[in-house]
Design an enzyme around this catalytic site. Structure first.
Site, mmCIF file in Angstrom:
data_model
loop_
_atom_site.group_PDB
_atom_site.id
_atom_site.type_symbol
_atom_site.label_atom_id
_atom_site.label_comp_id
_atom_site.label_asym_id
_atom_site.label_seq_id
_atom_site.Cartn_x
_atom_site.Cartn_y
_atom_site.Cartn_z
ATOM 1 N N SER A 32 -18.841 -34.398 38.450
ATOM 2 C CA SER A 32 -18.970 -33.339 39.358
ATOM 3 C C SER A 32 -19.475 -33.818 40.649
ATOM 4 O O SER A 32 -18.773 -34.608 41.540
ATOM 5 C CB SER A 32 -19.943 -32.462 38.739
ATOM 6 O OG SER A 32 -20.171 -31.028 39.447
ATOM 7 N N ASP A 35 -14.354 -34.713 36.753
ATOM 8 C CA ASP A 35 -14.342 -33.568 37.143
ATOM 9 C C ASP A 35 -14.999 -33.490 38.705
ATOM 10 O O ASP A 35 -15.945 -32.569 38.907
ATOM 11 C CB ASP A 35 -14.987 -32.271 36.136
ATOM 12 C CG ASP A 35 -14.153 -31.296 36.144
ATOM 13 O OD1 ASP A 35 -12.975 -31.240 36.366
ATOM 14 O OD2 ASP A 35 -14.765 -30.174 35.542
ATOM 15 N N HIS A 57 -16.039 -27.717 32.661
ATOM 16 C CA HIS A 57 -16.882 -28.475 33.338
ATOM 17 C C HIS A 57 -17.989 -29.025 32.661
ATOM 18 O O HIS A 57 -18.120 -30.432 32.810
ATOM 19 C CB HIS A 57 -17.586 -27.811 34.497
ATOM 20 C CG HIS A 57 -17.893 -28.677 35.722
ATOM 21 N ND1 HIS A 57 -17.058 -29.777 36.262
ATOM 22 C CD2 HIS A 57 -19.042 -28.645 36.250
ATOM 23 C CE1 HIS A 57 -17.768 -30.302 37.150
ATOM 24 N NE2 HIS A 57 -19.226 -29.642 37.251
#
Length: 393
Positions: free
Chosen positions: A239, A262, A317
């Protein structure tokens, strides 16, 4: 808004004790881990090191949530009342342990283990990716999972000189009236610089410099000397940590490639895309990416044929964090932690694609190329590029 909006907790959703079913690493090595803090200011470093270790009977397993303060940090990040949520989190997940050997005896390696510097996501900290870090360590890597001091961790601390007093650094939201891009861009630069400093730390250790661990643990950093191969270093993250890894390639030629789980591409300025000199493996989940974010990844893959983008089907996620391995209703309600894909299968795909990519770009003499097809998005529960991303419009 934060890239991972967390729903508010209902009081009835805590679901009692949770168990953390983290899998053992599948590689040939036992895995040890130790916490390392260097320096007495914010400019120092804090990381958890996962490494191949010698088996030890009755080895202690480290706590997953290292201290009570991190429960308060998670409560703050999740917009919950710290007063009632932190104690409940502590009861629910405070006793979960990670299946690795705490301060286990380091296994020397004359050829040197390749090194991975790992960067956490927004609101996370050094222990929340123990599943992927210990899996990679079991295949013969040293993995340094940083705890960033840019106010993006749910909480962290450093120890001041002299009295050794702890100074805590809380999670900070975007200040009212400030543009989110400028706030996050400053953070991503600080994070990437911390990744570079982590590499410098291992260079110091390898050169024989004495590096005192402020935490005075039973793990002597000098044992790593001659056992880390500093010509084979990658940077990785999830992330906010994914985009941190991409930026670290720009800042430090010693990083030979990056793996971005991600990645939240928003904080990186457009002018830097042409500057990314090395290949990146983007492993996306099915439910997080936007067309805008994927277009930024494709700016890199169009310039470098070795940069790959794949999507793991049935994943969300949080599937790339340890939260996906918690059983019970609590975490899936707070953190939206589970997709439809079995968590162990998701971890297999992530780690095998990573290993294949690292073999290719760190010139490793292993058999990780057996998973090369994953890099083209070929295999069960994986597709090439990012076909399903939702639009913000």
């Amino acid at each position: 808004p934060d890239p991972v909006p967390l729903p508010r907790l209902g009081r009835g959703s805590m679901g009692g004790m949770q168990s953390l079913a983290l899998p053992l690493g599948k590689g040939p090595h036992h895995v040890g881990c130790a916490d390392v803090m260097v320096g007495h200011t914010r400019q120092g470093l804090f990381l958890r090191l996962f490494y191949p270790c010698l088996p030890r009977a009755g080895a202690e397993r480290p706590l997953w949530i290292p201290r009570y303060e991190y429960c308060g940090g998670l409560a703050d990040f999740a917009h919950c009342s710290r007063r009632w949520c932190a104690p409940l989190l502590s009861v629910a997940i405070g006793s979960c342990r990670v299946p690795v050997s705490w301060n286990g005896p380091f296994k020397p390696c004359s050829s040197g283990y390749p090194l991975i510097i790992f960067s956490h996501g927004l609101g996370a900290f050094r222990t929340l990716y123990s599943s992927v870090c210990s899996e990679l360590a079991s295949w013969g890597f040293a993995v340094a999972a940083l705890e960033h001091r840019d106010h993006s961790a749910s909480v962290t601390y450093f120890c001041t000189v002299g009295a050794g007093r702890e100074e805590w650094i809380p999670y900070r939201r975007v200040p009212q009236g400030q543009k989110e891009f400028y706030f996050r861009n400053k953070q991503v630069h600080q994070r990437a610089e911390e990744c570079v400093r982590a590499l410098r730390l291992f260079e110091d250790i390898s050169s024989g410099k004495s590096v005192p661990n402020v935490l005075h643990q039973d793990f002597d950093l000098s044992m790593l000397k001659d056992s880390i191969d500093l010509t084979k270093v990658a940077v990785m993250g999830h992330s906010f940590g994914g985009v941190t890894a991409v930026l670290a390639l720009v800042k430090e030629p010693g990083f030979r490639c990056a793996v971005a789980l991600d990645a939240w591409m928003f904080p990186l300025e457009n002018t830097l895309y042409p500057e990314v000199p090395k290949p990146v493996l983007f492993i996306n989940t099915e439910k997080f990416q936007t067309p805008e974010s994927v277009a930024k990844m494709k700016r890199l893959s169009s310039r470098n044929s070795q940069t790959k983008i794949i999507t793991v089907l049935g994943s969300v996620h949080q599937s790339q964090t340890d939260f996906t391995f918690l059983t019970g209703k609590l975490i899936s309600r707070i953190f939206g932690a589970r997709g439809t894909l079995d968590p162990c299968k998701g971890l297999d795909i992530t780690s095998r694609a990573t290993l294949a990519f690292l073999q290719r770009h760190l010139n490793l003499e292993e058999e990780f190329d057996q998973w090369d097809k994953l890099l083209e998005g070929i295999g069960d529960s994986v597709v090439p590029e990012a076909p399903f991303c939702r639009s913000n419009l």
